[in-house]
Design a protein around this motif. Sequence first.
Motif, PDB file in Angstrom:
ATOM      1  N   VAL A  27     -84.164  26.236  -2.239  1.00  0.00           N
ATOM      2  CA  VAL A  27     -85.087  27.271  -1.747  1.00  0.00           C
ATOM      3  C   VAL A  27     -85.137  27.210  -0.224  1.00  0.00           C
ATOM      4  N   ALA A  28     -85.285  26.000   0.321  1.00  0.00           N
ATOM      5  CA  ALA A  28     -85.338  25.826   1.775  1.00  0.00           C
ATOM      6  C   ALA A  28     -84.018  26.232   2.435  1.00  0.00           C
ATOM      7  N   LEU A  29     -82.906  25.888   1.809  1.00  0.00           N
ATOM      8  CA  LEU A  29     -81.600  26.248   2.381  1.00  0.00           C
ATOM      9  C   LEU A  29     -81.362  27.750   2.354  1.00  0.00           C
ATOM     10  N   HIS A  30     -81.797  28.416   1.313  1.00  0.00           N
ATOM     11  CA  HIS A  30     -81.634  29.874   1.252  1.00  0.00           C
ATOM     12  C   HIS A  30     -82.431  30.544   2.367  1.00  0.00           C
ATOM     13  N   LEU A  31     -83.593  30.031   2.652  1.00  0.00           N
ATOM     14  CA  LEU A  31     -84.383  30.582   3.752  1.00  0.00           C
ATOM     15  C   LEU A  31     -83.716  30.275   5.088  1.00  0.00           C
ATOM     16  N   ARG A  32     -83.267  29.053   5.247  1.00  0.00           N
ATOM     17  CA  ARG A  32     -82.672  28.646   6.520  1.00  0.00           C
ATOM     18  C   ARG A  32     -81.320  29.310   6.789  1.00  0.00           C
ATOM     19  N   ILE A  33     -80.494  29.417   5.776  1.00  0.00           N
ATOM     20  CA  ILE A  33     -79.135  29.947   5.957  1.00  0.00           C
ATOM     21  C   ILE A  33     -79.095  31.469   5.873  1.00  0.00           C
ATOM     22  N   TYR A  34     -79.798  32.038   4.898  1.00  0.00           N
ATOM     23  CA  TYR A  34     -79.716  33.477   4.661  1.00  0.00           C
ATOM     24  C   TYR A  34     -80.925  34.256   5.160  1.00  0.00           C
ATOM     25  N   VAL A  69     -70.927  22.267  -0.893  1.00  0.00           N
ATOM     26  CA  VAL A  69     -71.949  23.252  -1.264  1.00  0.00           C
ATOM     27  C   VAL A  69     -72.357  24.069  -0.028  1.00  0.00           C
ATOM     28  N   LEU A  70     -72.622  23.383   1.075  1.00  0.00           N
ATOM     29  CA  LEU A  70     -73.022  24.092   2.293  1.00  0.00           C
ATOM     30  C   LEU A  70     -71.897  24.969   2.826  1.00  0.00           C
ATOM     31  N   THR A  71     -70.662  24.501   2.721  1.00  0.00           N
ATOM     32  CA  THR A  71     -69.513  25.321   3.138  1.00  0.00           C
ATOM     33  C   THR A  71     -69.440  26.590   2.303  1.00  0.00           C
ATOM     34  N   ALA A  72     -69.641  26.460   1.002  1.00  0.00           N
ATOM     35  CA  ALA A  72     -69.638  27.639   0.134  1.00  0.00           C
ATOM     36  C   ALA A  72     -70.772  28.589   0.503  1.00  0.00           C
ATOM     37  N   MET A  73     -71.945  28.037   0.769  1.00  0.00           N
ATOM     38  CA  MET A  73     -73.085  28.890   1.131  1.00  0.00           C
ATOM     39  C   MET A  73     -72.824  29.631   2.443  1.00  0.00           C
ATOM     40  N   MET A  74     -72.173  28.960   3.383  1.00  0.00           N
ATOM     41  CA  MET A  74     -71.915  29.584   4.686  1.00  0.00           C
ATOM     42  C   MET A  74     -70.851  30.678   4.599  1.00  0.00           C
ATOM     43  N   GLN A  75     -70.070  30.711   3.543  1.00  0.00           N
ATOM     44  CA  GLN A  75     -69.047  31.740   3.373  1.00  0.00           C
ATOM     45  C   GLN A  75     -69.613  33.034   2.786  1.00  0.00           C
TER      46      GLN A  75
END
Length: 82
Positions: A27-34, A69-75
């Motif tokens: 949840v925190a990563l989705h807010l921070r990244i997206y 996982v973070l690499t995939a999210m950043m793509q």
Amino acid sequence: RDAQESRGLGDVYKRQTDESLLRAQFVALHLRIYGERVASDSADVDDSLALLTDLDALNDDREEVWIMVLTAMMQDLRVATY
């Protein structure tokens, strides 16, 4: 301060198995990244958790798994629009 902590992963990068903690991290990563607020039971978090689980089954190094996982999210194209 630990290098992982400075990356915003805290202790989650370790072999954490508590699903509620992992979901909170996503949840925190989705807010921070997206820049998107998502619920811990959303399809986006389900997908992120499934990716983490699948990669964990293939790789014993949790830090490498989180990097993947973070690499995939950043793509994701949402990164370009945030």
